[in-house]
Design a protein around this motif. Sequence first.
Motif, PDB file in Angstrom:
ATOM      1  N   SER A   7       4.379  -6.008  -9.972  1.00  0.00           N
ATOM      2  CA  SER A   7       4.909  -6.170  -8.625  1.00  0.00           C
ATOM      3  C   SER A   7       3.974  -5.458  -7.656  1.00  0.00           C
ATOM      4  O   SER A   7       3.150  -4.636  -8.065  1.00  0.00           O
ATOM      5  N   GLY A   8       4.098  -5.808  -6.376  1.00  0.00           N
ATOM      6  CA  GLY A   8       3.373  -5.089  -5.348  1.00  0.00           C
ATOM      7  C   GLY A   8       2.209  -5.826  -4.724  1.00  0.00           C
ATOM      8  O   GLY A   8       1.579  -5.308  -3.800  1.00  0.00           O
ATOM      9  N   GLY A   9       1.901  -7.017  -5.188  1.00  0.00           N
ATOM     10  CA  GLY A   9       0.813  -7.759  -4.582  1.00  0.00           C
ATOM     11  C   GLY A   9       1.198  -8.276  -3.200  1.00  0.00           C
ATOM     12  O   GLY A   9       2.329  -8.135  -2.760  1.00  0.00           O
ATOM     13  N   GLY A  10       0.204  -8.868  -2.520  1.00  0.00           N
ATOM     14  CA  GLY A  10       0.487  -9.421  -1.206  1.00  0.00           C
ATOM     15  C   GLY A  10      -0.767  -9.588  -0.384  1.00  0.00           C
ATOM     16  O   GLY A  10      -1.884  -9.518  -0.900  1.00  0.00           O
ATOM     17  N   LEU A  11      -0.557  -9.788   0.902  1.00  0.00           N
ATOM     18  CA  LEU A  11      -1.644  -9.970   1.852  1.00  0.00           C
ATOM     19  C   LEU A  11      -1.861  -8.680   2.626  1.00  0.00           C
ATOM     20  O   LEU A  11      -0.888  -8.086   3.134  1.00  0.00           O
ATOM     21  N   VAL A  12      -3.105  -8.247   2.715  1.00  0.00           N
ATOM     22  CA  VAL A  12      -3.423  -7.018   3.431  1.00  0.00           C
ATOM     23  C   VAL A  12      -4.739  -7.213   4.165  1.00  0.00           C
ATOM     24  O   VAL A  12      -5.603  -7.971   3.724  1.00  0.00           O
ATOM     25  N   GLN A  13      -4.879  -6.522   5.290  1.00  0.00           N
ATOM     26  CA  GLN A  13      -6.120  -6.614   6.054  1.00  0.00           C
ATOM     27  C   GLN A  13      -7.211  -5.755   5.415  1.00  0.00           C
ATOM     28  O   GLN A  13      -6.910  -4.766   4.727  1.00  0.00           O
ATOM     29  N   PRO A  14      -8.461  -6.099   5.638  1.00  0.00           N
ATOM     30  CA  PRO A  14      -9.556  -5.241   5.140  1.00  0.00           C
ATOM     31  C   PRO A  14      -9.377  -3.807   5.630  1.00  0.00           C
ATOM     32  O   PRO A  14      -9.021  -3.568   6.784  1.00  0.00           O
ATOM     33  N   GLY A  15      -9.620  -2.879   4.713  1.00  0.00           N
ATOM     34  CA  GLY A  15      -9.420  -1.471   5.019  1.00  0.00           C
ATOM     35  C   GLY A  15      -8.036  -0.971   4.710  1.00  0.00           C
ATOM     36  O   GLY A  15      -7.785   0.243   4.741  1.00  0.00           O
ATOM     37  N   GLY A  16      -7.121  -1.879   4.418  1.00  0.00           N
ATOM     38  CA  GLY A  16      -5.745  -1.492   4.144  1.00  0.00           C
ATOM     39  C   GLY A  16      -5.531  -1.047   2.710  1.00  0.00           C
ATOM     40  O   GLY A  16      -6.474  -0.942   1.917  1.00  0.00           O
ATOM     41  N   SER A  17      -4.266  -0.786   2.386  1.00  0.00           N
ATOM     42  CA  SER A  17      -3.893  -0.282   1.068  1.00  0.00           C
ATOM     43  C   SER A  17      -2.744  -1.084   0.478  1.00  0.00           C
ATOM     44  O   SER A  17      -1.928  -1.648   1.219  1.00  0.00           O
ATOM     45  N   LEU A  18      -2.713  -1.107  -0.834  1.00  0.00           N
ATOM     46  CA  LEU A  18      -1.600  -1.685  -1.590  1.00  0.00           C
ATOM     47  C   LEU A  18      -1.416  -0.856  -2.848  1.00  0.00           C
ATOM     48  O   LEU A  18      -2.374  -0.274  -3.364  1.00  0.00           O
ATOM     49  N   ARG A  19      -0.206  -0.861  -3.349  1.00  0.00           N
ATOM     50  CA  ARG A  19       0.066  -0.241  -4.642  1.00  0.00           C
ATOM     51  C   ARG A  19       0.697  -1.277  -5.546  1.00  0.00           C
ATOM     52  O   ARG A  19       1.735  -1.857  -5.207  1.00  0.00           O
ATOM     53  N   LEU A  20       0.077  -1.500  -6.677  1.00  0.00           N
ATOM     54  CA  LEU A  20       0.616  -2.380  -7.695  1.00  0.00           C
ATOM     55  C   LEU A  20       1.385  -1.553  -8.724  1.00  0.00           C
ATOM     56  O   LEU A  20       0.980  -0.435  -9.048  1.00  0.00           O
ATOM     57  N   SER A  21       2.453  -2.134  -9.229  1.00  0.00           N
ATOM     58  CA  SER A  21       3.250  -1.484 -10.265  1.00  0.00           C
ATOM     59  C   SER A  21       3.395  -2.440 -11.442  1.00  0.00           C
ATOM     60  O   SER A  21       3.430  -3.656 -11.272  1.00  0.00           O
TER      61      SER A  21
END
Length: 120
Positions: A7-21
């Motif tokens: 879980s945790g994927g998605g769309l993010v802008q360059p320079g942004g952050s995401l956390r996958l679990s």
Amino acid sequence: QVQLVESGGGLVQPGGSLRLSCAASGSIFSPNTMGWYRQVPGKQRELVAARHSGGSTNYAGSVTGRFTIFRDNAKNMVYLQMNSLKPEDTAVYYCNLRVFAVDGTFMEYWGRGTQVTVSS
């Protein structure tokens, strides 16, 4: 039966952050590694990061310093914190579990994948 659910994927802008679990269920023995691979169309699946149950980690050179993998062994969870994301990080990210036998062979399990898209 071992199952891995990301879980945790998605769309993010360059320079942004995401956390996958990734949550692992079933009978999971040690030693093992839990990690993340990614794949884009037309290319081979590649290792992003992996963490051994004993604590050692391995990162792809392209993500070193930007991504961090960590585990909660008690909960059979693995996480991938992704910072300073770049468009070239766009891929389907797969959770991976390898359970090792005493002779060095291993059983391998995969999640279904979660899409990460880095775009403005």
